[in-house]
Design an enzyme around this catalytic site. Sequence first.
Site, PDB file in Angstrom:
ATOM      1  N   ASP A   1       1.137 -23.673   5.205  1.00  0.00           N
ATOM      2  CA  ASP A   1       1.323 -24.820   6.195  1.00  0.00           C
ATOM      3  C   ASP A   1       2.319 -24.014   6.745  1.00  0.00           C
ATOM      4  O   ASP A   1       2.852 -25.589   6.160  1.00  0.00           O
ATOM      5  CB  ASP A   1       0.138 -25.359   6.551  1.00  0.00           C
ATOM      6  N   HIS A   2       2.576 -23.775   7.177  1.00  0.00           N
ATOM      7  CA  HIS A   2       4.682 -23.425   7.392  1.00  0.00           C
ATOM      8  C   HIS A   2       5.312 -24.810   8.222  1.00  0.00           C
ATOM      9  O   HIS A   2       6.393 -24.762   8.038  1.00  0.00           O
ATOM     10  CB  HIS A   2       4.846 -21.994   7.974  1.00  0.00           C
TER      11      HIS A   2
ATOM     12  N   ASP B   1      -6.774 -20.791  15.265  1.00  0.00           N
ATOM     13  CA  ASP B   1      -4.935 -20.275  14.871  1.00  0.00           C
ATOM     14  C   ASP B   1      -3.967 -21.132  14.549  1.00  0.00           C
ATOM     15  O   ASP B   1      -3.173 -21.646  13.526  1.00  0.00           O
ATOM     16  CB  ASP B   1      -4.543 -19.189  16.281  1.00  0.00           C
TER      17      ASP B   1
ATOM     18  N   HIS C   1      -1.486 -26.368  11.691  1.00  0.00           N
ATOM     19  CA  HIS C   1      -0.809 -26.953  12.143  1.00  0.00           C
ATOM     20  C   HIS C   1      -1.202 -27.977  12.917  1.00  0.00           C
ATOM     21  O   HIS C   1      -0.198 -28.833  12.623  1.00  0.00           O
ATOM     22  CB  HIS C   1      -0.184 -26.021  13.294  1.00  0.00           C
TER      23      HIS C   1
ATOM     24  N   ARG D   1       0.879  -1.127   0.171  1.00  0.00           N
ATOM     25  CA  ARG D   1       0.657   0.184  -0.060  1.00  0.00           C
ATOM     26  C   ARG D   1       0.832   1.361  -0.005  1.00  0.00           C
ATOM     27  O   ARG D   1       0.668   2.653  -0.582  1.00  0.00           O
ATOM     28  CB  ARG D   1      -1.007   0.023   1.086  1.00  0.00           C
TER      29      ARG D   1
ATOM     30  N   LYS E   1      -1.977 -18.407   5.720  1.00  0.00           N
ATOM     31  CA  LYS E   1      -3.168 -18.785   6.438  1.00  0.00           C
ATOM     32  C   LYS E   1      -3.442 -17.771   7.235  1.00  0.00           C
ATOM     33  O   LYS E   1      -2.630 -16.873   7.706  1.00  0.00           O
ATOM     34  CB  LYS E   1      -2.962 -20.322   7.840  1.00  0.00           C
TER      35      LYS E   1
ATOM     36  N   LYS F   1       0.018 -20.408  24.181  1.00  0.00           N
ATOM     37  CA  LYS F   1       1.093 -19.481  24.441  1.00  0.00           C
ATOM     38  C   LYS F   1       1.255 -18.978  25.422  1.00  0.00           C
ATOM     39  O   LYS F   1       0.267 -19.615  26.802  1.00  0.00           O
ATOM     40  CB  LYS F   1       0.040 -17.928  23.922  1.00  0.00           C
TER      41      LYS F   1
ATOM     42  N   GLU G   1       4.355 -22.550  23.470  1.00  0.00           N
ATOM     43  CA  GLU G   1       5.198 -21.370  23.282  1.00  0.00           C
ATOM     44  C   GLU G   1       4.965 -20.402  24.108  1.00  0.00           C
ATOM     45  O   GLU G   1       4.489 -20.688  25.642  1.00  0.00           O
ATOM     46  CB  GLU G   1       3.890 -20.198  21.911  1.00  0.00           C
TER      47      GLU G   1
HETATM   48  C1  BG6 Z   1       1.529 -19.230  13.235  1.00  0.00           C
HETATM   49  C2  BG6 Z   1       0.500 -18.264  14.453  1.00  0.00           C
HETATM   50  O1  BG6 Z   1       1.066 -20.107  12.388  1.00  0.00           O
HETATM   51  O2  BG6 Z   1       2.310 -20.200  13.606  1.00  0.00           O
HETATM   52  C3  BG6 Z   1       1.026 -18.286  15.349  1.00  0.00           C
HETATM   53  O3  BG6 Z   1       0.031 -17.923  13.734  1.00  0.00           O
HETATM   54  C4  BG6 Z   1       2.309 -19.408  16.213  1.00  0.00           C
HETATM   55  O4  BG6 Z   1       0.368 -17.836  16.663  1.00  0.00           O
HETATM   56  C5  BG6 Z   1       2.837 -19.634  15.312  1.00  0.00           C
HETATM   57  O5  BG6 Z   1       2.564 -18.211  16.789  1.00  0.00           O
HETATM   58  C6  BG6 Z   1       4.132 -20.841  15.796  1.00  0.00           C
HETATM   59  O6  BG6 Z   1       5.187 -21.361  14.676  1.00  0.00           O
HETATM   60  P1  BG6 Z   1       6.250 -21.821  14.991  1.00  0.00           P
HETATM   61  O7  BG6 Z   1       6.284 -22.475  14.014  1.00  0.00           O
HETATM   62  O8  BG6 Z   1       7.023 -21.075  15.931  1.00  0.00           O
HETATM   63  O9  BG6 Z   1       5.430 -23.062  15.933  1.00  0.00           O
END
Ligand code: BG6
Length: 518
Positions: free
Chosen positions: A203-204, A261, A266, A67, A174, A366, A242
């Site tokens: 999805d990482h 989330d 995940h 933007r 995502k 978290k 986390e």
């Molecule tokens: C993300 C979430 O997809 O994954 C976050 O939106 C989360 O809230 C994160 O902290 C966790 O990823 P990783 O790779 O640190 O386990």
Amino acid sequence: MPQTPNLEREMPALDQSSGSPPPSGPCIMVIFGGTGDLTARKLFPALYNLAKSKLLSPDFAVVGVGRNDYTHEQYRQIMSEKLQTFATGAMDPELSKWLISRVSYVGGEFHDPQLYTRVAQTLAVVDKTYNTQGNYFFYLATSPSFFGNIAEQLGAAGLVCEKDGQWRRVVFEKPFGNDLVSARALNRQVLKVLHENQVFRIDHYLGKETVQNILVFRFSNGIFEPIWNRRYIDHIQITVAETVGVEKRGGYFDMAGTLRDMVPNHLFQLVSLTTMEPPISFSSGSVHDEQSKILHAIQPFDAEDVLHYAVRGQYGPGVCKGERVPAYRAEEGVPPDSKTETFIALRLMIDNWRWAGVPFYLRTGKRLPRRYTEVAVQFKRAPLVLFRDTPVSNLDANQLVIHIAPDEGLSLRFGAKVPGAQMKVGPVEMNFNYSDYFGTSANTGYEVLLYDGIMGDQTLYQRADMVEAGWAVVDPVLDVWKALPARNFPNYASGSWGPEEANGLIARDGRSWRKIAE
Ligand code: BG6
């Protein structure tokens, strides 16, 4: 007309070591959300790492779309600084200059059709300049609310039409939808302009080596698969803990909550890879078919089940990693009376012959005491304590733990005789640590996902039916929680393992959460 991007710099010579995969083909990566956090923290460092590993084509370019009103030069300057900040290791200045020299920028509002005309003009120029052969890899690193519209506008501008051997693909970050209805609607909207083989839902977690290793471990070793079923496995626990709070994402997170989330994406990736049947091949279609079957086999929750088998929590103030931290409700962007959950625990059952009767306990949250992710498979105990007339009255169960983060590896726990005159059995562990065998390589986790996307391999991305199946499982929980907002939030202190109810959930089955060293 857009400015002509810098033409001069050539990619430093490639030293092709044998056995490594080929560099990806020519293309332009077009990043919507080019000025955002994800682009700076993950995407550019990942592109740099790919270039360093000789996995990026010399005919590659990037167009950032955002933007802000930047010139190409201003954007290059910004991204160059960010790359220095977020690089995962020591940088080769020549290589980073090469990457940055291939970057251009287009500014505008994502809903404005004229933006797409300007993007098309820039792409035409960049394409000619860098010989990228009309292949476009769009990456939507924007707020999810823009996904459907950007896809439609790309379609209307003719930018996703594949012809004359050119390919066009779109990656969606995502979350893909925020419940089943919205995910279905988004799939419909997107699939009006794109074929499923052009859609890459990311999805990482699938970029993590150890997550990919679950399949290799299960299906390339003969000794585990025969016992990977209800006859030998008592239950499976998945923990994704986390220590971070919501950081600067309070606005997004408060609308989503931990269930949306983390779980349909995940955690369900971990569930499906751990439990799926062997695919007939490692092609994306065969792997996705098996993952999808498992997600569809998860026993649906009714309202009564939600009350028994789903627990939610929200963190209050406390001490996390030795630091005093505020309550969730005191975080930036979070309403002071927020009812959003920052912790969940669930018990799932999978209705198929392999898993009937085996409970799956999932927990994620978290501000827990330690950053830690694992899948723990607990086997059934030996059928009989055979050590008659000895002090051994109880045997521990075998446990196989797949460590996903921060350590990557596997450990197997079994009983061994404690040395000495008396018969005593004690638990011991056999450990495999990834880094001991393969060393460590600094990466962002996005490298393999970007490489596969550019190569057109969808195995590590999610198919439409997988995303929808994930939402179908969590939807009833979302509905009940919405109808009955939590009255006891905050219900766990930052730096603890979550609310007491989470212990109750597993204790009712006569089991307990694995103790994780802090
Ligand atoms: C993300 C979430 O997809 O994954 C976050 O939106 C989360 O809230 C994160 O902290 C966790 O990823 P990783 O790779 O640190 O386990």
